[in-house]
Scaffold this motif. Structure first.
Motif, mmCIF file in Angstrom:
data_model
loop_
_atom_site.group_PDB
_atom_site.id
_atom_site.type_symbol
_atom_site.label_atom_id
_atom_site.label_comp_id
_atom_site.label_asym_id
_atom_site.label_seq_id
_atom_site.Cartn_x
_atom_site.Cartn_y
_atom_site.Cartn_z
ATOM 1 N N CYS A 84 3.613 -0.472 -13.042
ATOM 2 C CA CYS A 84 2.738 -0.336 -11.869
ATOM 3 C C CYS A 84 1.305 -0.703 -12.241
ATOM 4 O O CYS A 84 0.351 -0.060 -11.785
ATOM 5 N N ASN A 90 -8.033 2.069 -18.202
ATOM 6 C CA ASN A 90 -8.181 3.061 -17.142
ATOM 7 C C ASN A 90 -9.428 3.888 -17.434
ATOM 8 O O ASN A 90 -10.344 3.405 -18.108
ATOM 9 N N THR A 128 0.827 -1.207 0.000
ATOM 10 C CA THR A 128 0.000 0.000 0.000
ATOM 11 C C THR A 128 0.862 1.259 0.000
ATOM 12 O O THR A 128 0.374 2.348 -0.272
ATOM 13 N N ASN A 156 -2.885 -1.718 -9.901
ATOM 14 C CA ASN A 156 -2.801 -1.049 -8.610
ATOM 15 C C ASN A 156 -4.027 -0.151 -8.450
ATOM 16 O O ASN A 156 -5.067 -0.434 -9.047
ATOM 17 N N GLN A 157 -3.919 0.911 -7.675
ATOM 18 C CA GLN A 157 -5.080 1.753 -7.396
ATOM 19 C C GLN A 157 -4.815 3.234 -7.667
ATOM 20 O O GLN A 157 -5.396 4.109 -7.023
ATOM 21 N N PHE A 158 -3.958 3.525 -8.622
ATOM 22 C CA PHE A 158 -3.663 4.913 -8.975
ATOM 23 C C PHE A 158 -4.872 5.547 -9.665
ATOM 24 O O PHE A 158 -5.517 4.926 -10.511
ATOM 25 N N THR A 159 -5.156 6.789 -9.318
ATOM 26 C CA THR A 159 -6.197 7.550 -10.000
ATOM 27 C C THR A 159 -5.590 8.662 -10.863
ATOM 28 O O THR A 159 -6.295 9.297 -11.631
ATOM 29 N N SER A 176 -1.311 3.638 -4.549
ATOM 30 C CA SER A 176 -2.061 4.746 -5.145
ATOM 31 C C SER A 176 -1.180 5.976 -5.351
ATOM 32 O O SER A 176 -1.632 6.971 -5.920
ATOM 33 N N CYS A 177 0.071 5.917 -4.899
ATOM 34 C CA CYS A 177 0.988 7.042 -5.115
ATOM 35 C C CYS A 177 2.422 6.526 -5.077
ATOM 36 O O CYS A 177 2.695 5.419 -4.598
ATOM 37 N N ASN A 227 -5.485 0.358 -13.790
ATOM 38 C CA ASN A 227 -5.607 1.108 -12.553
ATOM 39 C C ASN A 227 -6.963 1.818 -12.581
ATOM 40 O O ASN A 227 -7.914 1.302 -13.179
ATOM 41 N N ARG A 228 -7.043 2.982 -11.967
ATOM 42 C CA ARG A 228 -8.270 3.789 -12.006
ATOM 43 C C ARG A 228 -7.935 5.203 -12.467
ATOM 44 O O ARG A 228 -8.556 6.179 -12.037
ATOM 45 N N ALA A 272 -1.388 -2.635 -4.166
ATOM 46 C CA ALA A 272 -2.506 -1.738 -3.852
ATOM 47 C C ALA A 272 -1.998 -0.312 -3.693
ATOM 48 O O ALA A 272 -2.478 0.448 -2.852
#
Length: 437
Positions: free
Chosen positions: A66, A114, A25, A69-72, A49-50, A92-93, A47
């Motif tokens: 990457c 995405n 994370t 994962n959960q990058f927006t 996001s940055c 990702n997102r 997981a």
């Protein structure tokens, strides 16, 4: 796969590639201990996001994965990584791609699957850009600045919201592999061909060993037991239904069906119905085991070029037979309003006699069957892909080709790859030339 415990214990000192997938994370700061050697960092399947703002401390970093994962947002810190050439953030997102996130030496960008609606103008200011993967987003247009990317060879924009292909895209001098299926701009598949395809009940198929697996599906050997007829060995492809780097697997299936019958295509027997999990699939001709892939997929280093085994050599007769077969099937597809989009050695199966089959329609797209500027340009882009293939075959001919013959084929190869898209020959002309040998 490396472990976090190994990293924290200092056991990975001096490595050039690090692969970590352990539910991260947060970015492990211990990765910076590898700054003197690390070139490839793979953090796919976590997981996150940055990323840290000081990522540029990894001064040797060339490749960063990457995905999943959960990058927006594509991290802006990437733009400060002076050596970074390949960036992969598939599945990702991501909604936003800041201009600051684009490293100066960017060569290969993967943003497949995405939620991106727009790309920054600065993307066209990356002169080394060669490979751009954007399938499965929400793009309604491409930045006009990409017209300046004269090294761009491969672009995947399938399954977006594009209502037209920009004119400049069809004039890019190096563009070779283009996939745009699943956008509002695309011509529809031949409905009559789809409806005429036989339906094969799952209950008549007996699954045997797995033969292979790709991004879009799994291929098995199977037996087809038709009522009142002898059992028939076949291959079946069950599609995964997930977004791939090329686009939607269902579009691939439609293209396989619409392509019809040709000696250099794998024959489709029918569409599977009644699968217990509603999985879609095709029943296809089972190939003789003497067929093998002409080449391997491009590597991180080769980017858009296939990798051939060092000992791959052909006689002139075999190489010309392969070239003629692929030119013929490409002409056939274009006549049916299909561009393959991935005309590559790694998608060609061949045997020692030079018999060959073009497979993998994952990047195929439909275009108008009428002769207009757009359809002609789309077809000539694919001609460049054939020119690349012809060049690869010529490099590996070890016998049977005179100096005059080589000169003629090299001239054809150059005409197929010339910068002026519409000045390239069409496949009908290429077939005539090759058949004259």
């Amino acid at each position: 796969m490396d472990t976090l415990a190994q990293l924290r214990a200092g056991q990975l000192s001096g490595i050039t590639r690090l692969d970590l997938a352990c539910g991260l994370t947060e970015f492990p700061r211990e990765i910076f201990d590898l700054a003197d050697s690390l070139e490839v960092l793979n953090l796919t399947g976590n997981a996150l996001s940055c990323l840290p703002d000081d990522l540029h401390r990894l001064t040797r970093l060339r490749v960063l994965f990457c995905s999943d994962n959960q990058f927006t947002e594509l991290p802006a810190c990437l733009g400060q990584c002076a050596a970074l050439t390949m960036v992969g953030f598939k599945a990702n997102r991501i909604e936003t791609v800041p201009a600051a996130a684009l490293p100066p030496l960017l060569r290969w960008l993967i943003l497949t699957d995405n939620c991106i609606e727009a790309l920054p103008t600065e993307l066209g200011e990356r002169p080394h850009l060669q490979k751009l993967m954007l399938a499965g987003n929400h793009l309604q247009r491409l930045p006009d600045s990409l017209r300046h990317c004269h090294r761009l060879e491969l672009i995947r924009i399938a399954a977006n919201r594009l209502t037209e292909l920009p004119e400049w895209l069809l004039t890019l001098p190096s563009l070779t592999w283009l996939a745009y299926a699943g956008n509002p701009l695309e011509t529809e598949a031949d409905a009559a061909a789809l409806e005429a395809t036989p339906s094969i009940p799952w209950s008549e198929l007996h699954l045997e060993q797995q033969l292979g697996e790709g991004a879009s599906g799994v291929i098995h050997r199977a037996t087809w037991q038709r009522p009142g007829l002898p059992a028939m060995p076949v291959a079946i492809k069950l599609y995964k239904g997930e977004m791939t780097s090329d686009g939607s697997p269902l579009h691939e299936m439609n293209a396989c069906i619409t392509a019809g019958i040709h000696p250099n295509l794998i024959r489709v027997e029918g569409r599977i119905v009644g699968h217990p999990h509603d999985q879609v699939g095709l029943v296809m001709q089972l190939l003789d085991p003497s067929y093998r892939n002409l080449a391997a997929l491009p590597s991180l280093a080769s980017c858009t070029r296939d990798v051939y085994a060092n000992d791959t050599r052909f006689s002139a007769g075999v190489a010309l037979r392969i070239a003629s077969g692929i030119a013929s099937v490409a002409e056939h597809l274009h006549r049916h309003g299909i561009t393959h989009g991935d005309l590559y050695g790694h998608n060609i199966l061949w045997n020692e006699q030079g018999d060959c089959l073009l497979g993998d329609f994952g990047a195929a797209s439909f275009h108008a069957t009428t002769d207009n500027l757009e359809s002609r340009a789309l077809q000539r882009i694919e001609v460049r892909a054939f020119g690349v293939l012809l060049g690869e075959l010529l490099e590996r001919i070890d016998s049977g080709l005179s100096d005059e013959g080589r000169g003629q084929l090299e001239d054809l190869q150059l005409r197929c790859c010339q910068a002026d898209v519409l000045a390239r020959p069409g496949f009908s002309e290429i077939v005539r030339e090759l058949n004259g040998w």
